[in-house]
Scaffold this motif. Sequence first.
Motif, PDB file in Angstrom:
ATOM      1  N   ALA A 211       0.876  -0.927  -0.152  1.00  0.00           N
ATOM      2  CA  ALA A 211      -0.021  -0.119  -0.091  1.00  0.00           C
ATOM      3  C   ALA A 211       0.775   1.393   0.022  1.00  0.00           C
ATOM      4  O   ALA A 211       0.994   2.221  -0.891  1.00  0.00           O
ATOM      5  N   SER A 212       2.139   0.902   0.998  1.00  0.00           N
ATOM      6  CA  SER A 212       2.562   2.652   0.634  1.00  0.00           C
ATOM      7  C   SER A 212       3.653   2.271  -0.560  1.00  0.00           C
ATOM      8  O   SER A 212       3.452   3.598  -0.981  1.00  0.00           O
ATOM      9  N   THR A 213       3.543   1.445  -1.122  1.00  0.00           N
ATOM     10  CA  THR A 213       4.070   1.962  -1.793  1.00  0.00           C
ATOM     11  C   THR A 213       3.818   2.466  -3.213  1.00  0.00           C
ATOM     12  O   THR A 213       4.101   3.216  -4.921  1.00  0.00           O
ATOM     13  N   LEU A 214       2.752   2.179  -3.424  1.00  0.00           N
ATOM     14  CA  LEU A 214       1.350   2.494  -4.333  1.00  0.00           C
ATOM     15  C   LEU A 214       0.791   3.856  -3.607  1.00  0.00           C
ATOM     16  O   LEU A 214       1.890   4.841  -5.253  1.00  0.00           O
ATOM     17  N   ALA A 220       5.347  12.424  -2.144  1.00  0.00           N
ATOM     18  CA  ALA A 220       6.313  12.293  -1.723  1.00  0.00           C
ATOM     19  C   ALA A 220       7.071  12.014  -0.314  1.00  0.00           C
ATOM     20  O   ALA A 220       7.480  11.766   0.530  1.00  0.00           O
ATOM     21  N   ASP A 221       5.799  12.318   0.490  1.00  0.00           N
ATOM     22  CA  ASP A 221       5.553  12.088   2.074  1.00  0.00           C
ATOM     23  C   ASP A 221       4.894  11.261   2.306  1.00  0.00           C
ATOM     24  O   ASP A 221       5.271  10.897   3.523  1.00  0.00           O
ATOM     25  N   VAL A 222       5.383   9.852   2.120  1.00  0.00           N
ATOM     26  CA  VAL A 222       4.790   8.668   2.321  1.00  0.00           C
ATOM     27  C   VAL A 222       6.127   8.050   2.403  1.00  0.00           C
ATOM     28  O   VAL A 222       7.076   8.033   1.927  1.00  0.00           O
TER      29      VAL A 222
END
Length: 256
Positions: A211-214, A220-222
């Motif tokens: 989910a985070s890579t998506l 850019a804040d993920v």
Amino acid sequence: MNENKKIINYDRDMFIFGESIDVPLVGKVRFLNYKEYLMNINDLSIISMNVLHIYHQYRKMIGNENAEEALEAIEELKKEKLMDIVRSHQNFVQSYIKVFSLVLDENDEESAVEAIRNIFSNEDLFMEFRMLILEMQMVVEEFVSPNPEIQEGIEASKKLKREEGESLTPIDIATSIVAGTANSFEDVCNMTVIQVNAIFYRIGAFKNYDASTLFATVSADVKIESWSKKIDLFQKEIHGIKKKDFDKKYGSLLNK
């Protein structure tokens, strides 16, 4: 207990493989499988109670009649050793022997009976073996305060957290593993509790990573957490307040 001369030595990192542990004066000690764990959770919960847990349980049972006299008697319980309390209460003895007999059943019956005698006649061995059994089944001895008022606050915080958060059931965990891996329900039943929880939380780490890579493709804040990050299965929680803050705020009250 002399902390410098432990009777039982083991590496918790090796628990993931589910292999039996050789314990001096006892013999081979095996892990319960997940189904056995669920079937014996009440007895394991009793084993997880230390002297203060038992003290607070008895306080809750006191009625208004002769309350002062009863409270004075219960205060003496704090001075008792856990092994002595267990040996003097049949319901505690039954739970301990039931679980001990299960984890020792790889030994012959005579050896298992002798091992249980050894455990109940040696306080250091009793306390170390009790903790070994709890850790092998991932049962936590919850933090408890000797101060009744503080303990009421801790229990209220735990209750609030249960009401506000999602409560995972064995069905949720088992179905997640079966749906997310190649394991069957039979496989899950025969796993140890540590193996079940390790797989379940690793599946969660994979899903979070995906989910985070998506989301990272559009923001850019993920923060991307590794799917192989360390998962502490034995992490203890102080409900409502961190332990260091708890000690700073309430530590002076504990000796009153």
